[in-house]
Motif scaffolding. Sequence first.
Motif, PDB file in Angstrom:
ATOM      1  N   ARG A 118       2.088  46.114   0.601  1.00 60.17           N
ATOM      2  CA  ARG A 118       2.704  45.130  -0.287  1.00 60.17           C
ATOM      3  C   ARG A 118       3.494  45.838  -1.378  1.00 60.17           C
ATOM      4  O   ARG A 118       2.998  46.762  -2.018  1.00 60.17           O
ATOM      5  CB  ARG A 118       1.632  44.247  -0.933  1.00 60.17           C
ATOM      6  N   ALA A 119       4.716  45.390  -1.581  1.00 57.43           N
ATOM      7  CA  ALA A 119       5.558  45.908  -2.663  1.00 57.43           C
ATOM      8  C   ALA A 119       5.769  44.796  -3.674  1.00 57.43           C
ATOM      9  O   ALA A 119       5.962  43.633  -3.318  1.00 57.43           O
ATOM     10  CB  ALA A 119       6.901  46.390  -2.116  1.00 57.43           C
ATOM     11  N   THR A 120       5.736  45.162  -4.953  1.00 50.99           N
ATOM     12  CA  THR A 120       5.919  44.210  -6.048  1.00 50.99           C
ATOM     13  C   THR A 120       7.134  44.619  -6.857  1.00 50.99           C
ATOM     14  O   THR A 120       7.283  45.788  -7.221  1.00 50.99           O
ATOM     15  CB  THR A 120       4.684  44.181  -6.958  1.00 50.99           C
ATOM     16  N   PHE A 121       7.996  43.653  -7.147  1.00 51.12           N
ATOM     17  CA  PHE A 121       9.214  43.930  -7.904  1.00 51.12           C
ATOM     18  C   PHE A 121       9.350  42.909  -9.026  1.00 51.12           C
ATOM     19  O   PHE A 121       9.303  41.704  -8.790  1.00 51.12           O
ATOM     20  CB  PHE A 121      10.441  43.862  -6.992  1.00 51.12           C
TER      21      PHE A 121
ATOM     22  N   LEU B 292      17.062  42.351  -0.700  1.00 47.70           N
ATOM     23  CA  LEU B 292      16.485  43.547  -0.094  1.00 47.70           C
ATOM     24  C   LEU B 292      17.609  44.490   0.303  1.00 47.70           C
ATOM     25  O   LEU B 292      18.682  44.060   0.723  1.00 47.70           O
ATOM     26  CB  LEU B 292      15.673  43.190   1.154  1.00 47.70           C
TER      27      LEU B 292
ATOM     28  N   TYR C  64       7.591  39.637  -4.031  1.00 46.66           N
ATOM     29  CA  TYR C  64       6.620  40.401  -3.246  1.00 46.66           C
ATOM     30  C   TYR C  64       7.109  40.512  -1.805  1.00 46.66           C
ATOM     31  O   TYR C  64       7.584  39.522  -1.228  1.00 46.66           O
ATOM     32  CB  TYR C  64       5.253  39.712  -3.235  1.00 46.66           C
TER      33      TYR C  64
ATOM     34  N   SER D 146       9.383  47.389   2.440  1.00 45.03           N
ATOM     35  CA  SER D 146      10.622  47.241   1.674  1.00 45.03           C
ATOM     36  C   SER D 146      10.317  46.798   0.244  1.00 45.03           C
ATOM     37  O   SER D 146       9.357  46.075  -0.006  1.00 45.03           O
ATOM     38  CB  SER D 146      11.535  46.215   2.338  1.00 45.03           C
ATOM     39  N   THR D 147      11.150  47.247  -0.671  1.00 46.53           N
ATOM     40  CA  THR D 147      11.062  46.812  -2.066  1.00 46.53           C
ATOM     41  C   THR D 147      12.361  46.126  -2.448  1.00 46.53           C
ATOM     42  O   THR D 147      13.438  46.683  -2.219  1.00 46.53           O
ATOM     43  CB  THR D 147      10.817  48.006  -3.006  1.00 46.53           C
TER      44      THR D 147
END
Length: 232
Positions: A149-152, A82, A141, A50-51
């Motif tokens: 891993r997603a970074t926003f 999210l 994160y 998920s981001t």
Amino acid sequence: PEGAGAFNVQGIDASNLEDGPVTVTVRVTDGGGNETAFPGAAGMKDTVVSTPVAAYVPAGAENPADYINASSQAAVMTRAILSGSFGPEETITVELSDGVNTVTSESQTVAVPEGPNDFSFDFPTLDCSTFSEGLASLTAYVEDDHGNRATFSGQHPVKDTVIGQVIATLVAQGQSNAPGIINIASETQVYLNVTCDGQTAAGDFVTAHFETSGLQAQSAPVSVSGPGTAMI
């Protein structure tokens, strides 16, 4: 050499495979055209995590939205949101930084029903008291148990803990009153000369309060242009 042994096969491009169970088959061939096939242990391809769709400093009892001020700097609240499909194997973390100092929240498990839904996660008490004045970065994160891993990059909050001081005031002279005097002709429209110190920034607001014998009157907030004298 001939005989039994173990070896690794590297560099297989699996980018065109769909997420989900992956069957593994190992084939051995020799120069004589013989071939054997061995069904290996199944694998799993999982590249989805998920981001967040938003991350910011919400308005609180002590601060406006997207601001870290003198009252909130030791316990800053951040929020991440999210949206979409996600599962309970994911964790979410936020990080605030001024480029020199960094504070990281504890991870929260995404312990909510699988999406599609919107869920917000609050991270209180991040201590940003050592941060410099000005813009800070906010990063969220999301990680899952398969190493994705997603970074926003969220909304950048502003740290502003410095406020100007009024160092002198005087009831302004008008057409019908002397300096420092409120008389019958001026009592309905009193002007005040206010001198602000060097910490005063353009856009700061000054409000004058008058009181006598328990009775009060005050001006509307007036925006000043910075240090110096203003009339309110």
